[in-house]
Design a protein around this motif. Structure first.
Motif, PDB file in Angstrom:
ATOM      1  N   ARG A  38       8.378 -17.774  -9.320  1.00 40.77           N
ATOM      2  CA  ARG A  38       8.680 -17.400 -10.712  1.00 40.77           C
ATOM      3  C   ARG A  38       7.653 -16.429 -11.293  1.00 40.77           C
ATOM      4  N   GLY A  39       7.271 -15.452 -10.494  1.00 42.34           N
ATOM      5  CA  GLY A  39       6.350 -14.423 -10.961  1.00 42.34           C
ATOM      6  C   GLY A  39       4.884 -14.834 -10.995  1.00 42.34           C
ATOM      7  N   LYS A  40       4.589 -16.084 -10.658  1.00 46.28           N
ATOM      8  CA  LYS A  40       3.198 -16.540 -10.616  1.00 46.28           C
ATOM      9  C   LYS A  40       2.754 -16.614  -9.169  1.00 46.28           C
ATOM     10  N   GLN A  41       1.519 -16.232  -8.926  1.00 48.06           N
ATOM     11  CA  GLN A  41       0.986 -16.177  -7.571  1.00 48.06           C
ATOM     12  C   GLN A  41      -0.225 -17.092  -7.447  1.00 48.06           C
ATOM     13  N   ALA A  42      -0.383 -17.676  -6.250  1.00 47.14           N
ATOM     14  CA  ALA A  42      -1.543 -18.528  -5.980  1.00 47.14           C
ATOM     15  C   ALA A  42      -2.010 -18.277  -4.554  1.00 47.14           C
ATOM     16  N   ASN A  43      -3.276 -18.544  -4.326  1.00 42.70           N
ATOM     17  CA  ASN A  43      -3.855 -18.472  -2.994  1.00 42.70           C
ATOM     18  C   ASN A  43      -3.292 -19.640  -2.186  1.00 42.70           C
ATOM     19  N   LEU A  44      -2.667 -19.362  -1.059  1.00 43.97           N
ATOM     20  CA  LEU A  44      -2.053 -20.415  -0.248  1.00 43.97           C
ATOM     21  C   LEU A  44      -3.080 -21.211   0.542  1.00 43.97           C
ATOM     22  N   LYS A  45      -4.345 -20.844   0.423  1.00 46.19           N
ATOM     23  CA  LYS A  45      -5.414 -21.614   1.056  1.00 46.19           C
ATOM     24  C   LYS A  45      -6.086 -22.549   0.038  1.00 46.19           C
ATOM     25  N   SER A  46      -5.489 -22.687  -1.141  1.00 46.75           N
ATOM     26  CA  SER A  46      -6.027 -23.530  -2.209  1.00 46.75           C
ATOM     27  C   SER A  46      -5.006 -24.589  -2.596  1.00 46.75           C
ATOM     28  N   ILE A  47      -5.318 -25.847  -2.334  1.00 47.00           N
ATOM     29  CA  ILE A  47      -4.408 -26.936  -2.669  1.00 47.00           C
ATOM     30  C   ILE A  47      -4.121 -26.961  -4.169  1.00 47.00           C
ATOM     31  N   MET A  48      -5.136 -26.737  -4.981  1.00 48.31           N
ATOM     32  CA  MET A  48      -4.938 -26.756  -6.432  1.00 48.31           C
ATOM     33  C   MET A  48      -4.031 -25.612  -6.886  1.00 48.31           C
ATOM     34  N   GLY A  49      -4.194 -24.449  -6.267  1.00 46.23           N
ATOM     35  CA  GLY A  49      -3.348 -23.313  -6.615  1.00 46.23           C
ATOM     36  C   GLY A  49      -1.889 -23.569  -6.280  1.00 46.23           C
ATOM     37  N   VAL A  50      -1.651 -24.135  -5.109  1.00 43.73           N
ATOM     38  CA  VAL A  50      -0.280 -24.424  -4.676  1.00 43.73           C
ATOM     39  C   VAL A  50       0.338 -25.488  -5.586  1.00 43.73           C
ATOM     40  N   MET A  51      -0.387 -26.561  -5.845  1.00 43.85           N
ATOM     41  CA  MET A  51       0.131 -27.648  -6.675  1.00 43.85           C
ATOM     42  C   MET A  51       0.392 -27.187  -8.112  1.00 43.85           C
ATOM     43  N   ALA A  52      -0.420 -26.275  -8.615  1.00 42.54           N
ATOM     44  CA  ALA A  52      -0.269 -25.792  -9.987  1.00 42.54           C
ATOM     45  C   ALA A  52       1.052 -25.048 -10.195  1.00 42.54           C
ATOM     46  N   LEU A  53       1.633 -24.520  -9.126  1.00 40.95           N
ATOM     47  CA  LEU A  53       2.902 -23.806  -9.250  1.00 40.95           C
ATOM     48  C   LEU A  53       4.078 -24.757  -9.486  1.00 40.95           C
ATOM     49  N   GLY A  54       3.948 -26.018  -9.096  1.00 36.81           N
ATOM     50  CA  GLY A  54       5.019 -26.997  -9.324  1.00 36.81           C
ATOM     51  C   GLY A  54       6.348 -26.579  -8.710  1.00 36.81           C
ATOM     52  N   ILE A  55       6.355 -26.319  -7.428  1.00 33.74           N
ATOM     53  CA  ILE A  55       7.536 -25.771  -6.758  1.00 33.74           C
ATOM     54  C   ILE A  55       8.557 -26.884  -6.458  1.00 33.74           C
ATOM     55  N   PRO A  56       9.727 -26.838  -7.107  1.00 31.24           N
ATOM     56  CA  PRO A  56      10.746 -27.882  -6.930  1.00 31.24           C
ATOM     57  C   PRO A  56      11.763 -27.546  -5.836  1.00 31.24           C
ATOM     58  N   ASN A  57      12.634 -28.500  -5.567  1.00 28.16           N
ATOM     59  CA  ASN A  57      13.775 -28.307  -4.668  1.00 28.16           C
ATOM     60  C   ASN A  57      14.617 -27.134  -5.195  1.00 28.16           C
ATOM     61  N   GLY A  58      15.086 -26.297  -4.296  1.00 25.39           N
ATOM     62  CA  GLY A  58      15.930 -25.168  -4.666  1.00 25.39           C
ATOM     63  C   GLY A  58      15.176 -23.918  -5.069  1.00 25.39           C
ATOM     64  N   ALA A  59      13.863 -24.003  -5.158  1.00 22.40           N
ATOM     65  CA  ALA A  59      13.050 -22.854  -5.568  1.00 22.40           C
ATOM     66  C   ALA A  59      13.040 -21.775  -4.493  1.00 22.40           C
ATOM     67  N   SER A  60      13.017 -20.534  -4.937  1.00 22.04           N
ATOM     68  CA  SER A  60      12.827 -19.397  -4.034  1.00 22.04           C
ATOM     69  C   SER A  60      11.370 -18.993  -4.134  1.00 22.04           C
ATOM     70  N   ILE A  61      10.700 -18.958  -2.992  1.00 24.95           N
ATOM     71  CA  ILE A  61       9.283 -18.585  -2.964  1.00 24.95           C
ATOM     72  C   ILE A  61       9.088 -17.416  -2.013  1.00 24.95           C
ATOM     73  N   LYS A  62       7.987 -16.705  -2.211  1.00 20.80           N
ATOM     74  CA  LYS A  62       7.636 -15.607  -1.308  1.00 20.80           C
ATOM     75  C   LYS A  62       6.218 -15.847  -0.820  1.00 20.80           C
ATOM     76  N   ILE A  63       6.034 -15.732   0.490  1.00 23.20           N
ATOM     77  CA  ILE A  63       4.720 -15.842   1.113  1.00 23.20           C
ATOM     78  C   ILE A  63       4.326 -14.437   1.565  1.00 23.20           C
TER      79      ILE A  63
END
Length: 88
Positions: A38-63
């Motif tokens: 949803r236009g917000k980016q986080a470092n994928l090597k940071s557990i807090m960054g990933v959790m802060a995004l709150g990614i639910p079922n059905g979400a489209s994400i980009k790595i």
């Protein structure tokens, strides 16, 4: 730079346990790895960054991975997404 899109199929989305698996698997790679939702980016090597995004079922994400081992990062993500039942 290499990027890949996923649609999350896990009922719980990306919660603490799979986020920990992802972060642990990517920590030793040299590439800069980001996750976008949803236009917000986080470092994928940071557990807090990933959790802060709150990614639910059905979400489209980009790595995105940028660095000398970016292809291996994306392959590792593919493997984790299938193994953890996060995306098909």
């Amino acid at each position: 730079m290499t990027e890949k899109n996923y649609t999350i199929t896990s009922e719980q989305g990306i919660h603490a346990r799979p986020a920990t698996v992802i972060v642990g698997a990517l920590t030793n790679f040299k590439s800069d790895v980001k996750i976008e939702y949803r236009g917000k980016q986080a470092n994928l090597k940071s557990i807090m960054g990933v959790m802060a995004l709150g990614i639910p079922n059905g979400a489209s994400i980009k790595i995105t991975a940028d660095g000398e081992d970016e292809a291996q990062v994306i392959k590792t993500m593919d493997d984790i997404m299938k193994k953890e039942g996060l995306a098909e």
